[in-house]
Scaffold this motif. Sequence first.
Motif, PDB file in Angstrom:
ATOM      1  N   GLU A  71      77.816 -51.477-132.661  1.00 33.58           N
ATOM      2  CA  GLU A  71      77.467 -52.815-132.194  1.00 33.58           C
ATOM      3  C   GLU A  71      77.185 -52.831-130.692  1.00 33.58           C
ATOM      4  OE1 GLU A  71      79.562 -52.906-135.946  1.00 33.58           O
ATOM      5  OE2 GLU A  71      80.140 -52.067-133.993  1.00 33.58           O
ATOM      6  N   LEU A  72      78.069 -52.223-129.907  1.00 31.39           N
ATOM      7  CA  LEU A  72      77.923 -52.272-128.452  1.00 31.39           C
ATOM      8  C   LEU A  72      76.818 -51.361-127.939  1.00 31.39           C
ATOM      9  CD1 LEU A  72      81.661 -52.414-127.310  1.00 31.39           C
ATOM     10  CD2 LEU A  72      80.024 -54.295-127.524  1.00 31.39           C
ATOM     11  N   SER A  73      76.394 -50.402-128.750  1.00 30.70           N
ATOM     12  CA  SER A  73      75.343 -49.484-128.305  1.00 30.70           C
ATOM     13  C   SER A  73      73.980 -50.157-128.215  1.00 30.70           C
ATOM     14  CB  SER A  73      75.254 -48.287-129.259  1.00 30.70           C
ATOM     15  OG  SER A  73      74.810 -48.696-130.548  1.00 30.70           O
ATOM     16  N   ARG A  81      77.105 -59.466-121.600  1.00 35.37           N
ATOM     17  CA  ARG A  81      78.002 -60.601-121.379  1.00 35.37           C
ATOM     18  C   ARG A  81      78.739 -60.995-122.656  1.00 35.37           C
ATOM     19  NH1 ARG A  81      73.483 -61.523-118.219  1.00 35.37           N
ATOM     20  NH2 ARG A  81      73.882 -62.022-116.020  1.00 35.37           N
ATOM     21  N   GLY A  82      78.733 -60.132-123.623  1.00 35.76           N
ATOM     22  CA  GLY A  82      79.357 -60.430-124.903  1.00 35.76           C
ATOM     23  C   GLY A  82      78.360 -60.244-126.028  1.00 35.76           C
ATOM     24  N   GLU A  83      78.863 -59.943-127.208  1.00 33.45           N
ATOM     25  CA  GLU A  83      77.985 -59.709-128.348  1.00 33.45           C
ATOM     26  C   GLU A  83      77.257 -60.986-128.760  1.00 33.45           C
ATOM     27  OE1 GLU A  83      79.387 -57.213-131.607  1.00 33.45           O
ATOM     28  OE2 GLU A  83      81.206 -56.807-130.435  1.00 33.45           O
ATOM     29  N   VAL A  84      75.984 -60.852-129.037  1.00 38.62           N
ATOM     30  CA  VAL A  84      75.183 -61.978-129.518  1.00 38.62           C
ATOM     31  C   VAL A  84      75.433 -62.123-131.014  1.00 38.62           C
ATOM     32  CG1 VAL A  84      72.846 -62.882-129.814  1.00 38.62           C
ATOM     33  CG2 VAL A  84      73.437 -61.572-127.750  1.00 38.62           C
ATOM     34  N   PRO A  85      75.842 -63.294-131.494  1.00 38.80           N
ATOM     35  CA  PRO A  85      76.161 -63.451-132.917  1.00 38.80           C
ATOM     36  C   PRO A  85      74.931 -63.300-133.800  1.00 38.80           C
ATOM     37  CG  PRO A  85      76.182 -65.577-131.803  1.00 38.80           C
ATOM     38  CD  PRO A  85      76.059 -64.543-130.733  1.00 38.80           C
ATOM     39  N   HIS A 126      57.589 -59.187-139.069  1.00 39.53           N
ATOM     40  CA  HIS A 126      58.730 -59.719-138.321  1.00 39.53           C
ATOM     41  C   HIS A 126      59.809 -58.650-138.144  1.00 39.53           C
ATOM     42  CE1 HIS A 126      57.285 -63.844-138.349  1.00 39.53           C
ATOM     43  NE2 HIS A 126      57.046 -63.740-139.650  1.00 39.53           N
ATOM     44  N   ILE A 127      60.739 -58.933-137.258  1.00 37.83           N
ATOM     45  CA  ILE A 127      61.885 -58.058-137.026  1.00 37.83           C
ATOM     46  C   ILE A 127      62.796 -58.095-138.251  1.00 37.83           C
ATOM     47  CG2 ILE A 127      63.934 -57.720-135.572  1.00 37.83           C
ATOM     48  CD1 ILE A 127      62.274 -59.273-133.369  1.00 37.83           C
ATOM     49  N   MET A 128      63.294 -56.936-138.662  1.00 33.96           N
ATOM     50  CA  MET A 128      64.281 -56.908-139.738  1.00 33.96           C
ATOM     51  C   MET A 128      65.532 -57.662-139.275  1.00 33.96           C
ATOM     52  SD  MET A 128      63.026 -55.123-142.282  1.00 33.96           S
ATOM     53  CE  MET A 128      62.276 -53.606-142.870  1.00 33.96           C
ATOM     54  N   PRO A 129      66.081 -58.561-140.087  1.00 34.74           N
ATOM     55  CA  PRO A 129      67.191 -59.398-139.612  1.00 34.74           C
ATOM     56  C   PRO A 129      68.475 -58.642-139.322  1.00 34.74           C
ATOM     57  CG  PRO A 129      66.781 -59.764-141.953  1.00 34.74           C
ATOM     58  CD  PRO A 129      65.645 -58.935-141.445  1.00 34.74           C
ATOM     59  N   TRP A 130      68.604 -57.399-139.788  1.00 40.97           N
ATOM     60  CA  TRP A 130      69.808 -56.621-139.485  1.00 40.97           C
ATOM     61  C   TRP A 130      69.619 -55.732-138.255  1.00 40.97           C
ATOM     62  CZ3 TRP A 130      67.023 -56.099-144.073  1.00 40.97           C
ATOM     63  CH2 TRP A 130      66.187 -54.979-144.159  1.00 40.97           C
ATOM     64  N   ASP A 131      68.428 -55.691-137.686  1.00 39.01           N
ATOM     65  CA  ASP A 131      68.189 -54.880-136.491  1.00 39.01           C
ATOM     66  C   ASP A 131      68.735 -55.571-135.250  1.00 39.01           C
ATOM     67  OD1 ASP A 131      67.056 -52.691-137.630  1.00 39.01           O
ATOM     68  OD2 ASP A 131      64.978 -53.252-137.218  1.00 39.01           O
ATOM     69  N   TYR A 132      69.291 -54.777-134.349  1.00 34.83           N
ATOM     70  CA  TYR A 132      69.803 -55.314-133.094  1.00 34.83           C
ATOM     71  C   TYR A 132      69.120 -54.697-131.877  1.00 34.83           C
ATOM     72  CZ  TYR A 132      73.449 -58.380-134.838  1.00 34.83           C
ATOM     73  OH  TYR A 132      74.122 -59.439-135.427  1.00 34.83           O
ATOM     74  N   ILE A 207      64.474 -54.782-120.797  1.00 39.55           N
ATOM     75  CA  ILE A 207      65.833 -55.298-120.957  1.00 39.55           C
ATOM     76  C   ILE A 207      65.892 -56.798-120.694  1.00 39.55           C
ATOM     77  CG2 ILE A 207      68.223 -55.075-120.164  1.00 39.55           C
ATOM     78  CD1 ILE A 207      67.418 -52.248-119.127  1.00 39.55           C
ATOM     79  N   ASP A 208      66.550 -57.515-121.590  1.00 41.07           N
ATOM     80  CA  ASP A 208      66.846 -58.935-121.412  1.00 41.07           C
ATOM     81  C   ASP A 208      68.054 -59.034-120.482  1.00 41.07           C
ATOM     82  OD1 ASP A 208      67.704 -61.565-121.593  1.00 41.07           O
ATOM     83  OD2 ASP A 208      67.598 -61.671-123.777  1.00 41.07           O
ATOM     84  N   VAL A 209      67.856 -59.553-119.270  1.00 42.33           N
ATOM     85  CA  VAL A 209      68.942 -59.559-118.293  1.00 42.33           C
ATOM     86  C   VAL A 209      69.987 -60.633-118.593  1.00 42.33           C
ATOM     87  CG1 VAL A 209      67.441 -58.600-116.502  1.00 42.33           C
ATOM     88  CG2 VAL A 209      67.738 -61.082-116.665  1.00 42.33           C
ATOM     89  N   ASP A 210      69.719 -61.519-119.552  1.00 44.73           N
ATOM     90  CA  ASP A 210      70.710 -62.527-119.938  1.00 44.73           C
ATOM     91  C   ASP A 210      71.716 -61.985-120.949  1.00 44.73           C
ATOM     92  OD1 ASP A 210      69.650 -64.567-118.335  1.00 44.73           O
ATOM     93  OD2 ASP A 210      68.177 -65.090-119.874  1.00 44.73           O
ATOM     94  N   THR A 211      71.294 -61.003-121.753  1.00 40.48           N
ATOM     95  CA  THR A 211      72.159 -60.510-122.832  1.00 40.48           C
ATOM     96  C   THR A 211      72.387 -59.005-122.789  1.00 40.48           C
ATOM     97  OG1 THR A 211      70.310 -60.122-124.364  1.00 40.48           O
ATOM     98  CG2 THR A 211      71.289 -62.339-124.339  1.00 40.48           C
ATOM     99  N   GLY A 212      71.481 -58.250-122.179  1.00 39.87           N
ATOM    100  CA  GLY A 212      71.556 -56.794-122.204  1.00 39.87           C
ATOM    101  C   GLY A 212      70.841 -56.169-123.384  1.00 39.87           C
ATOM    102  N   MET A 213      70.314 -56.971-124.318  1.00 34.49           N
ATOM    103  CA  MET A 213      69.563 -56.411-125.442  1.00 34.49           C
ATOM    104  C   MET A 213      68.238 -55.857-124.927  1.00 34.49           C
ATOM    105  SD  MET A 213      70.465 -59.147-128.486  1.00 34.49           S
ATOM    106  CE  MET A 213      70.415 -57.945-129.816  1.00 34.49           C
TER     107      MET A 213
END
Length: 308
Positions: A71-73, A81-85, A126-132, A207-213
């Motif tokens: 998850e954190l990778s 700033r925390g995991e995005v739900p 579209h993006i696969m819904p399980w992809d992070y 990189i999204d600087v708001d989330t780190g994704m």
Amino acid sequence: MNSSMLRLPRALPTLPFCLVLLISSLLLGVAAISRTSSSNPPRQENSPLGRSGYRPDFDEKYFHEAGNTLELSHYDGRYFRGEVPYEAHRDVLTQLIRSYLSVTASLGAETWLAHGTLLGWWWNGHIMPWDYDLDAQVSIATLDFMSQNFNGTFHEWKYVLDSEEDADNEAYGEGDVITKTYLLDVNPNYIEVDRGQGNNVIDARWIDVDTGMYVDITALVERDPNTMPGVWSCKNFHYYRTRDIWPLRDTTFEGVGAKIPFEFENILIAEYGHKSMVVTEWEGHRWYPDIKEWVKIGWNDTETEKVL
């Protein structure tokens, strides 16, 4: 309605496709593509590989994720700033890939969808819904262009919140203009040919600087043009022939213009197998062909109705 603005830079230290799959493509609905050639492979005469000058320690990892778990990778540690739900991560990734594809196109940097992101395009655009996270590829010549001209630049991306997105975002209302900021960060080890210990197989990130994704960006290199001409690969042992990639095809992904490899079906089969194009339950989700969507198994009726 989208727009982007560049901020001032900041320095930073044939396998044939069998009949059953052809039928599946027609039933499941591959995203629309144009068969018009978009380009030929970039020339490598001025390749940065082997360039003299500053050489970082190749075995010292450049990109650091938020943690070692699966998850954190998927987050850059600097902006985590925390995991995005689950309910919110797809919207984050949608703007991430829209901004990446749109901004790179405006900069003249040729890029195309790769790996799981390409598979998501194959199913429904579209993006696969399980992809992070997301994956894109470039040529080494394009990555060198990006590194020399845009490394360390921050890009503002504006979009209008629509009613569907508004349902999961209580802070904003329909029609609000949202501004996001993204960083293009190129790994200085991209000029190395070898994989080394595997710490630097990712050549760049958006990189999204708001989330780190982020979007993982890897460069394809013709590593041995004398003995293996026309064979391209990244540091993670994915090999392609020139005719597998070029000429690129024009298409759309998540509602914006995108490019994909010419032999996209053969590439996906080689990487994921035939089952990736016919299995309709995966990672806790079920494919609904009538609406061409993956829906999480076990969602309550209210959540399912949002998709159906």
